[in-house]
Design a protein around this motif. Structure first.
Motif, PDB file in Angstrom:
ATOM      1  N   GLU A   1       0.676  -1.140  -0.211  1.00  0.00           N
ATOM      2  CA  GLU A   1      -0.153  -0.060  -0.061  1.00  0.00           C
ATOM      3  C   GLU A   1       0.664   1.247   0.033  1.00  0.00           C
ATOM      4  OE1 GLU A   1      -2.619  -0.702   3.257  1.00  0.00           O
ATOM      5  OE2 GLU A   1      -3.781  -1.824   1.984  1.00  0.00           O
TER       6      GLU A   1
ATOM      7  N   MET B   1       7.912   1.189   2.556  1.00  0.00           N
ATOM      8  CA  MET B   1       8.448   1.094   3.688  1.00  0.00           C
ATOM      9  C   MET B   1       9.608   2.034   3.940  1.00  0.00           C
ATOM     10  SD  MET B   1       8.088  -3.169   3.937  1.00  0.00           S
ATOM     11  CE  MET B   1       8.677  -3.383   5.367  1.00  0.00           C
TER      12      MET B   1
ATOM     13  N   GLY C   1      14.214  -8.055   5.911  1.00  0.00           N
ATOM     14  CA  GLY C   1      13.033  -7.823   6.325  1.00  0.00           C
ATOM     15  C   GLY C   1      12.430  -6.336   6.433  1.00  0.00           C
ATOM     16  N   THR C   2      13.297  -5.489   5.985  1.00  0.00           N
ATOM     17  CA  THR C   2      12.864  -4.152   6.127  1.00  0.00           C
ATOM     18  C   THR C   2      12.252  -3.671   4.800  1.00  0.00           C
ATOM     19  OG1 THR C   2      14.979  -3.517   5.732  1.00  0.00           O
ATOM     20  CG2 THR C   2      14.237  -3.373   7.857  1.00  0.00           C
TER      21      THR C   2
ATOM     22  N   LYS D   1      14.138  -4.125   1.873  1.00  0.00           N
ATOM     23  CA  LYS D   1      15.290  -3.635   1.035  1.00  0.00           C
ATOM     24  C   LYS D   1      15.353  -3.992  -0.366  1.00  0.00           C
ATOM     25  CE  LYS D   1      17.888  -6.338   3.339  1.00  0.00           C
ATOM     26  NZ  LYS D   1      19.261  -7.187   3.133  1.00  0.00           N
ATOM     27  N   THR D   2      14.814  -5.064  -0.790  1.00  0.00           N
ATOM     28  CA  THR D   2      14.931  -5.558  -2.113  1.00  0.00           C
ATOM     29  C   THR D   2      14.084  -4.857  -3.085  1.00  0.00           C
ATOM     30  OG1 THR D   2      14.754  -7.891  -1.097  1.00  0.00           O
ATOM     31  CG2 THR D   2      14.646  -7.949  -3.357  1.00  0.00           C
ATOM     32  N   ALA D   3      12.978  -4.474  -2.399  1.00  0.00           N
ATOM     33  CA  ALA D   3      12.035  -3.326  -3.467  1.00  0.00           C
ATOM     34  C   ALA D   3      12.720  -1.921  -3.187  1.00  0.00           C
ATOM     35  CB  ALA D   3      10.630  -3.273  -2.770  1.00  0.00           C
TER      36      ALA D   3
ATOM     37  N   GLN E   1      15.316 -15.700  -3.595  1.00  0.00           N
ATOM     38  CA  GLN E   1      14.260 -14.955  -3.156  1.00  0.00           C
ATOM     39  C   GLN E   1      14.249 -13.601  -3.729  1.00  0.00           C
ATOM     40  OE1 GLN E   1      14.401 -14.548   1.170  1.00  0.00           O
ATOM     41  NE2 GLN E   1      13.067 -12.496   1.062  1.00  0.00           N
TER      42      GLN E   1
ATOM     43  N   TYR F   1       8.204  -7.772  -9.235  1.00  0.00           N
ATOM     44  CA  TYR F   1       7.993  -6.265  -9.495  1.00  0.00           C
ATOM     45  C   TYR F   1       8.117  -6.087 -11.069  1.00  0.00           C
ATOM     46  CZ  TYR F   1       9.405  -6.133  -4.766  1.00  0.00           C
ATOM     47  OH  TYR F   1       9.455  -6.527  -3.211  1.00  0.00           O
TER      48      TYR F   1
HETATM   49  P1  AMP Z   1      12.607  -7.634   2.065  1.00  0.00           P
HETATM   50  O1  AMP Z   1      13.392  -6.888   3.401  1.00  0.00           O
HETATM   51  O2  AMP Z   1      12.914  -7.280   0.922  1.00  0.00           O
HETATM   52  O3  AMP Z   1      13.171  -9.029   2.299  1.00  0.00           O
HETATM   53  O4  AMP Z   1      11.255  -7.695   2.414  1.00  0.00           O
HETATM   54  C1  AMP Z   1      10.615  -7.856   3.502  1.00  0.00           C
HETATM   55  C2  AMP Z   1       8.881  -8.500   3.137  1.00  0.00           C
HETATM   56  O5  AMP Z   1       8.405  -7.289   2.982  1.00  0.00           O
HETATM   57  C3  AMP Z   1       9.034  -9.216   1.880  1.00  0.00           C
HETATM   58  O6  AMP Z   1       7.862 -10.246   2.307  1.00  0.00           O
HETATM   59  C4  AMP Z   1       8.313  -8.070   0.971  1.00  0.00           C
HETATM   60  O7  AMP Z   1       7.635  -8.715   0.111  1.00  0.00           O
HETATM   61  C5  AMP Z   1       7.685  -7.133   1.800  1.00  0.00           C
HETATM   62  N1  AMP Z   1       7.340  -5.674   1.238  1.00  0.00           N
HETATM   63  C6  AMP Z   1       8.492  -5.186   0.778  1.00  0.00           C
HETATM   64  N2  AMP Z   1       7.878  -3.823   0.641  1.00  0.00           N
HETATM   65  C7  AMP Z   1       6.666  -3.722   0.981  1.00  0.00           C
HETATM   66  C8  AMP Z   1       5.878  -2.635   1.097  1.00  0.00           C
HETATM   67  N3  AMP Z   1       5.791  -1.422   0.707  1.00  0.00           N
HETATM   68  N4  AMP Z   1       4.437  -3.148   1.816  1.00  0.00           N
HETATM   69  C9  AMP Z   1       4.305  -4.207   2.029  1.00  0.00           C
HETATM   70  N5  AMP Z   1       5.138  -5.326   2.206  1.00  0.00           N
HETATM   71  C10 AMP Z   1       6.253  -5.359   1.566  1.00  0.00           C
END
Ligand code: AMP
Length: 579
Positions: free
Chosen positions: A22, A25, A49-50, A52-54, A85, A93
């Protein structure tokens, strides 16, 4: 802030909407605009888990030229699992972007499959360092057209010994590349890599630097070494809904703890380096889908595991390195959930807790190991809660109700409840009946505490069956109670030796050991040429070699002339390590 404000392509916005994201982060709010609008490199301190990937993935996908069939972006990650992952997230994406190909390459899988994938000429490559070098050397991957390089979990990659591989890869990429480095912690080595290989980089921190998530509560229990496993069981039993990882130091310990837990009826499994990749994958999958409630693991084996909703992380043993603790505890309290990091420690390890508290800037709370009564109460009411909330399938059960009512009609409500509860609960009650108190009595703990936390006998208190020893090293040799403990641990190779009332004077050190451990200590020190151990206030020397019974003066002379470093002299190793 919304994703729409971030200047991303429509195809990317629609993909993240489909994923149900939505709003961005915090790490995404900071990194995405930076990467889209600035040309500078970036060091981002952020935990797993914060999001980062996006954070790096969306801007990179936005800037890739899908019409150019060359590797334009390279993401390096420490483990196979993380690599897969990241690639999957990026594919999600990019699913509405035409002709954009993302390929993961990692060790532990047949290289031929990956070679076929590479034939598709991906623009984005996600790789573990070792496999990537293999592919470069086979001439199957060229990094000459790289515009974007991401080092993900850089601290983990260094921990895993990939430093040289990373440097080799960096040298193969063009100077014009933009580099983004993500790390949960900032050890010196990361700062060095950034200085050497990154240009005018910006540094951003998500959350407090070096500290774990605010959602994590840190607690510890003090247990005797031999009762560590029993303490673990009590902690697990006190948390019936636990879903967590129990971290052990060695493969052997991991196997032993997991086997004991399974034998004792817990829903546990082990993850360690003696398992094949396929076995590890199977265990991780069972844990991910919660078929396994407790995963007993070594740090290395757990690296590939990414699970977001752990309730607990248990340090069956404290790690030596504060950063390892940060990584372990950072596995819980993710995605806005609460988590608990539990440590089971020996009373001699309280100084380690202080060290971690200082580094994390977070207070740790000592709790008493729960007694049988507390555990039973918790379990019982957990069961009652479950009973209250259970979904009753009226249709299915209705068919039997008449007969059940008839059979049980002679029992009143109280009797009925007692019987149902006992059915489930007798096993617990009998296990915890007469369960001993696992907490170390206060006065015993105090005996191994000193002015500065480690030694000094309580005045007038008897040492019981303890023997007081004198060692011919003191403050002059740089000893303090903490280092004395370290020396005794190193020389005996046994951390369960109970040492108390340490007193360090200028020339000598005095300490107590239990009579039944005396032999072991004396024998271990007999092999140390330069240390003389004797019973305090007695002329009896425990040095096995008579000719080694020298005065402290003699001893000092010999130290000046002996070689500066020897692995058989742990107090010296410690000195070297401290530098
Ligand atoms: P990561 O730190 O990239 O491993 O992301 C942690 C989790 O948060 C993953 O399951 C992502 O799919 C989810 N995620 C990443 N960005 C968002 C976002 N903006 N809103 C909701 N979930 C997210």
């Amino acid at each position: 802030m919304t994703f729409n404000e971030l200047n991303l392509k429509v195809g990317i916005l629609s993909a993240i909407e489909e994923l149900g994201y939505e709003q961005p982060m915090p790490v995404q709010e900071k990194v995405i605009p930076f990467m889209l609008s600035q040309k500078a490199d970036l060091v981002a301190l952020a935990q797993t888990g914060t999001g980062k990937t996006a954070a790096f993935g969306l801007p990179i996908l936005n800037m890739i030229d899908a019409n150019r069939p060359q590797v334009q972006a390279l993401v390096l990650a420490p483990t196979r699992e993380l690599c897969i992952q990241i690639a999957n997230d990026l594919k999600n994406y990019a699913k509405n972007l035409r002709d954009l190909r993302i390929v993961p390459v990692y060790g532990g899988e047949d290289i031929r499959t990956q070679l076929r994938q590479l034939d598709r000429q991906p623009q984005v490559l996600v790789a573990t360092p070792g496999r990537l070098i293999d592919l470069i050397e086979r001439g199957k991957v060229a990094l000459g057209a790289i515009d974007f390089l991401v080092l993900d979990e850089a601290d983990e990659m260094l921990n895993m010994g990939f430093k040289e591989d990373i440097e080799r890869i960096l040298q193969d990429t063009p100077e014009t590349r933009r580099t983004t480095l993500f790390s949960a912690t900032m050890p010196k080595e990361i700062a060095n890599i950034a200085r050497r290989y990154m240009k005018d980089f910006e540094e951003i921190t998500i959350g407090a630097r070096n500290s774990g998530s605010d959602n994590v509560e840190h607690i510890y229990y003090v247990s005797q070494a031999r009762q560590r496993y029993l303490a673990l069981k009590r902690i697990v039993d006190l948390n019936p809904d636990i879903y967590g990882i129990v971290f052990c130091r060695t493969r052997q310990e991991t196997k032993e703890v997991a086997e004991k837990l399974m034998r004792d009826g817990y829903n546990a499994d082990a993850l360690h380096g003696d398992l094949s990749q396929a076995q590890r994958d199977a265990v991780m999958q069972k844990f991910r889908i919660r078929n396994v409630q407790l995963l007993v693991a070594t740090d290395v084996a757990a690296r590939g595991l990414d699970v977001n909703d752990l309730t607990h992380v248990i340090n069956y043993n404290l790690p030596d390195d504060v950063e390892v603790y940060t990584h372990r505890s950072g596995r819980t309290g993710r995605a806005n959930k609460k988590g608990v990091s539990v440590s089971i420690i020996h009373s001699k390890e309280k100084f380690k807790i202080k060290d971690i508290e200082r580094m994390l800037k977070k207070p740790f709370e000592q709790r008493q190991i729960p007694n049988g009564l507390e555990v039973c109460k918790k379990q019982l009411f957990h069961m009652i809660d479950r009973m209250q909330n259970v979904e009753v399938d009226e249709e299915q059960i209705g068919a039997y109700m008449t007969q059940i009512m008839k059979q049980l009609e002679y029992l009143d409500k109280e009797e009925l409840l007692k019987r149902f509860v006992s059915l489930e609960f007798n096993r617990f009650l009998s296990y915890y009946k007469d369960a001993e108190d696992l907490n170390i009595p206060e006065n015993r703990e105090q005996r191994i505490k000193s002015k500065d936390g480690y030694g000094e006998k309580k005045k007038g208190k008897k040492t019981g069956e303890r023997v007081r020893l004198k060692m011919n090293l003191g403050e002059r040799e740089g000893l303090n109670p903490k280092r004395v403990l370290g020396i005794i641990n190193d020389v005996t190779g046994d951390k369960s030796i109970s040492v108390g009332a340490i007193e360090v004077t200028n020339k000598f050190t005095f300490f107590d050991v239990y009579a039944d451990q005396l032999d072991q200590v004396v024998k271990a020190f007999a092999g140390q040429d330069e240390v003389l151990l004797s019973e305090a206030k007695s002329s009896k020397s425990y040095s096995e070699k008579k000719q080694d019974r020298r005065s402290t003066e003699d001893y000092r002379k010999s130290r000046r002339t002996s070689s500066p470093a020897s692995s058989a002299k742990p107090w010296r190793n410690r000195e070297r390590n401290r530098r």
